[in-house]
Design a protein around this motif. Sequence first.
Motif, PDB file in Angstrom:
ATOM      1  N   GLY A  92       0.805  -1.205   0.000  1.00 12.31           N
ATOM      2  CA  GLY A  92       0.000   0.000   0.000  1.00 12.31           C
ATOM      3  C   GLY A  92       0.844   1.263   0.000  1.00 12.31           C
ATOM      4  N   PRO A  93       0.789   2.029  -1.078  1.00 14.01           N
ATOM      5  CA  PRO A  93       0.123   1.695  -2.346  1.00 14.01           C
ATOM      6  C   PRO A  93       0.867   0.568  -3.063  1.00 14.01           C
ATOM      7  CG  PRO A  93       1.399   3.709  -2.604  1.00 14.01           C
ATOM      8  CD  PRO A  93       1.452   3.367  -1.150  1.00 14.01           C
ATOM      9  N   GLY A  94       0.140  -0.215  -3.862  1.00 11.98           N
ATOM     10  CA  GLY A  94       0.753  -1.342  -4.564  1.00 11.98           C
ATOM     11  C   GLY A  94       1.898  -0.886  -5.445  1.00 11.98           C
ATOM     12  N   THR A  95       3.110  -1.347  -5.113  1.00  5.90           N
ATOM     13  CA  THR A  95       4.314  -0.873  -5.804  1.00  5.90           C
ATOM     14  C   THR A  95       5.279  -2.025  -5.998  1.00  5.90           C
ATOM     15  OG1 THR A  95       4.069   1.232  -4.613  1.00  5.90           O
ATOM     16  CG2 THR A  95       6.133   0.888  -5.792  1.00  5.90           C
ATOM     17  N   LEU A  96       5.918  -2.062  -7.161  1.00 10.18           N
ATOM     18  CA  LEU A  96       6.947  -3.055  -7.468  1.00 10.18           C
ATOM     19  C   LEU A  96       8.307  -2.368  -7.549  1.00 10.18           C
ATOM     20  CD1 LEU A  96       7.823  -5.935  -8.499  1.00 10.18           C
ATOM     21  CD2 LEU A  96       7.356  -5.071 -10.809  1.00 10.18           C
ATOM     22  N   TYR A  97       9.307  -2.935  -6.849  1.00  9.73           N
ATOM     23  CA  TYR A  97      10.665  -2.406  -6.865  1.00  9.73           C
ATOM     24  C   TYR A  97      11.639  -3.450  -7.405  1.00  9.73           C
ATOM     25  CZ  TYR A  97       8.888   1.014  -3.438  1.00  9.73           C
ATOM     26  OH  TYR A  97       8.170   1.986  -2.779  1.00  9.73           O
ATOM     27  N   ARG A  98      12.560  -2.995  -8.213  1.00  9.00           N
ATOM     28  CA  ARG A  98      13.699  -3.814  -8.640  1.00  9.00           C
ATOM     29  C   ARG A  98      14.899  -3.350  -7.828  1.00  9.00           C
ATOM     30  NH1 ARG A  98      17.962  -3.787 -12.486  1.00  9.00           N
ATOM     31  NH2 ARG A  98      18.272  -5.805 -13.540  1.00  9.00           N
ATOM     32  N   LEU A  99      15.458  -4.248  -7.013  1.00  9.56           N
ATOM     33  CA  LEU A  99      16.540  -3.892  -6.106  1.00  9.56           C
ATOM     34  C   LEU A  99      17.860  -4.459  -6.600  1.00  9.56           C
ATOM     35  CD1 LEU A  99      14.829  -4.740  -2.673  1.00  9.56           C
ATOM     36  CD2 LEU A  99      14.573  -2.682  -4.085  1.00  9.56           C
ATOM     37  N   GLN A 100      18.910  -3.686  -6.401  1.00  9.71           N
ATOM     38  CA  GLN A 100      20.271  -4.125  -6.688  1.00  9.71           C
ATOM     39  C   GLN A 100      21.161  -3.807  -5.505  1.00  9.71           C
ATOM     40  OE1 GLN A 100      20.614  -2.021 -10.642  1.00  9.71           O
ATOM     41  NE2 GLN A 100      21.079  -4.072 -11.379  1.00  9.71           N
ATOM     42  N   GLN A 101      22.230  -4.579  -5.369  1.00 14.48           N
ATOM     43  CA  GLN A 101      23.130  -4.361  -4.240  1.00 14.48           C
ATOM     44  C   GLN A 101      23.929  -3.075  -4.425  1.00 14.48           C
ATOM     45  OE1 GLN A 101      25.254  -8.190  -3.634  1.00 14.48           O
ATOM     46  NE2 GLN A 101      24.249  -8.159  -1.648  1.00 14.48           N
ATOM     47  N   ASP A 102      24.038  -2.342  -3.329  1.00 14.42           N
ATOM     48  CA  ASP A 102      24.737  -1.066  -3.341  1.00 14.42           C
ATOM     49  C   ASP A 102      25.521  -0.937  -2.044  1.00 14.42           C
ATOM     50  OD1 ASP A 102      25.633   1.513  -3.725  1.00 14.42           O
ATOM     51  OD2 ASP A 102      23.711   2.457  -3.267  1.00 14.42           O
ATOM     52  N   GLY A 103      26.816  -1.251  -2.104  1.00 16.25           N
ATOM     53  CA  GLY A 103      27.645  -1.138  -0.911  1.00 16.25           C
ATOM     54  C   GLY A 103      27.213  -2.035   0.231  1.00 16.25           C
ATOM     55  N   GLY A 104      26.772  -3.233  -0.078  1.00  9.91           N
ATOM     56  CA  GLY A 104      26.381  -4.186   0.957  1.00  9.91           C
ATOM     57  C   GLY A 104      24.912  -4.128   1.329  1.00  9.91           C
ATOM     58  N   THR A 105      24.165  -3.177   0.787  1.00  9.39           N
ATOM     59  CA  THR A 105      22.725  -3.114   1.025  1.00  9.39           C
ATOM     60  C   THR A 105      21.982  -3.216  -0.310  1.00  9.39           C
ATOM     61  OG1 THR A 105      22.641  -0.694   0.874  1.00  9.39           O
ATOM     62  CG2 THR A 105      23.065  -1.648   3.050  1.00  9.39           C
ATOM     63  N   TRP A 106      20.675  -3.417  -0.216  1.00 12.14           N
ATOM     64  CA  TRP A 106      19.830  -3.492  -1.402  1.00 12.14           C
ATOM     65  C   TRP A 106      19.104  -2.165  -1.580  1.00 12.14           C
ATOM     66  CZ3 TRP A 106      20.070  -7.453  -4.778  1.00 12.14           C
ATOM     67  CH2 TRP A 106      20.647  -8.648  -4.338  1.00 12.14           C
ATOM     68  N   ALA A 107      19.158  -1.628  -2.806  1.00 16.01           N
ATOM     69  CA  ALA A 107      18.547  -0.330  -3.078  1.00 16.01           C
ATOM     70  C   ALA A 107      17.757  -0.394  -4.370  1.00 16.01           C
ATOM     71  CB  ALA A 107      19.622   0.748  -3.181  1.00 16.01           C
ATOM     72  N   PRO A 108      16.600   0.278  -4.438  1.00 18.41           N
ATOM     73  CA  PRO A 108      15.819   0.299  -5.684  1.00 18.41           C
ATOM     74  C   PRO A 108      16.563   1.037  -6.773  1.00 18.41           C
ATOM     75  CG  PRO A 108      14.889   1.804  -4.062  1.00 18.41           C
ATOM     76  CD  PRO A 108      15.961   1.039  -3.352  1.00 18.41           C
ATOM     77  N   ASP A 109      16.415   0.543  -8.009  1.00 16.62           N
ATOM     78  CA  ASP A 109      17.089   1.194  -9.133  1.00 16.62           C
ATOM     79  C   ASP A 109      16.247   2.313  -9.731  1.00 16.62           C
ATOM     80  OD1 ASP A 109      15.122  -0.174 -10.488  1.00 16.62           O
ATOM     81  OD2 ASP A 109      16.485  -1.332 -11.751  1.00 16.62           O
ATOM     82  N   GLY A 110      15.196   2.697  -9.033  1.00 19.21           N
ATOM     83  CA  GLY A 110      14.332   3.794  -9.460  1.00 19.21           C
ATOM     84  C   GLY A 110      13.302   4.050  -8.388  1.00 19.21           C
ATOM     85  N   GLU A 111      12.238   4.754  -8.753  1.00 17.64           N
ATOM     86  CA  GLU A 111      11.198   5.107  -7.788  1.00 17.64           C
ATOM     87  C   GLU A 111      10.200   3.974  -7.553  1.00 17.64           C
ATOM     88  OE1 GLU A 111      11.072   7.886  -5.967  1.00 17.64           O
ATOM     89  OE2 GLU A 111      13.021   8.372  -6.875  1.00 17.64           O
TER      90      GLU A 111
END
Length: 319
Positions: free
Chosen positions: A58-77
């Motif tokens: 909520g709100p329904g959202t899809l994220y594509r995550l990539q590793q960034d310095g040992g953590t996972w971060a979305p590659d966009g909004e």
Amino acid sequence: MVPTGLVGAADESVAGTADGAWPGDSSVTVADGSGVFGKNLSGLAFESPDVLWAVKNGPGTLYRLQQDGGTWAPDGEGHALHYSDGEGDPDAEGVVATADGLFAATERDNGNEDASSQKILRFDPTSSSDSLNATGEWDLTSDLPESDPNTGIEGITWVPDSYLVSHGFRDEHSGAAYDPSAYPNHGSGLYLVGLESNGGVYAYALDLAGSGYTRVATVDTGLPAVMELEFEPETGHLWSVCDDTCEGQSKVLDVNDQGAFAVTATYDRPGEMSNYNNEGFAIGPQSMCANGHKPVVWADDDNDDDHALRSGTLPCAAE
């Protein structure tokens, strides 16, 4: 007691009576930046060692995550999700990446929170659009047990036909050994969804060319609620995960001699992890193994301490 209509692990322990400690490291680490996701991150799935998918309910959202310095971060909004007609705000609770596309499990439309709407939706993960309409939609509401709109489907995973056939999986619909050829256009595996309302898991052959489906099996996990499902192909384990409702307990299921998924192990959450509202869980592929362990990631729906992702480990499967 096994809930009505469920079969499988009738004699297994219930939540609160674990068989053993978490089999991986007892410690966990924060796996996202501070304040990146906020609340409602609810489902996780690895596509590859470099890509981790996540959905927010909520709100329904899809994220594509990539590793960034040992953590996972979305590659966009992130991508706002909608039903196939371009309308609605699907309450996306689970996600799985397969050869047939990216599939999300939903329990209601956030625009109509008083009505249960238990659906599997397919999306195009290659799209660069900020808003995604479902490219496939399967409404399971009438086939699943009646659930409160906020206690329906919480998890989804996919199990390949090759595993099911080789392990003698039984098709409860036909009453015989599972035969993939009996389900045209279903792809190369079955989709399993888990319910919060009763801890049940339901396996479906989806008609990927339309909106039809057939329930192939019904499984009891021994948990009062299922928040996430994860199939581990290297071991053949089906992981059923609960949140703080069950003190973070997980159960492992395998296909038994009768051809049904049944509980073979019960684990507490890692010893050093607090009792978070973990609604998402993903196991890294075998290629991520290092020093005998591979990573796992949990998604905390409550975003405790301003973090939604935490990582830990499981032992690698034997080569």
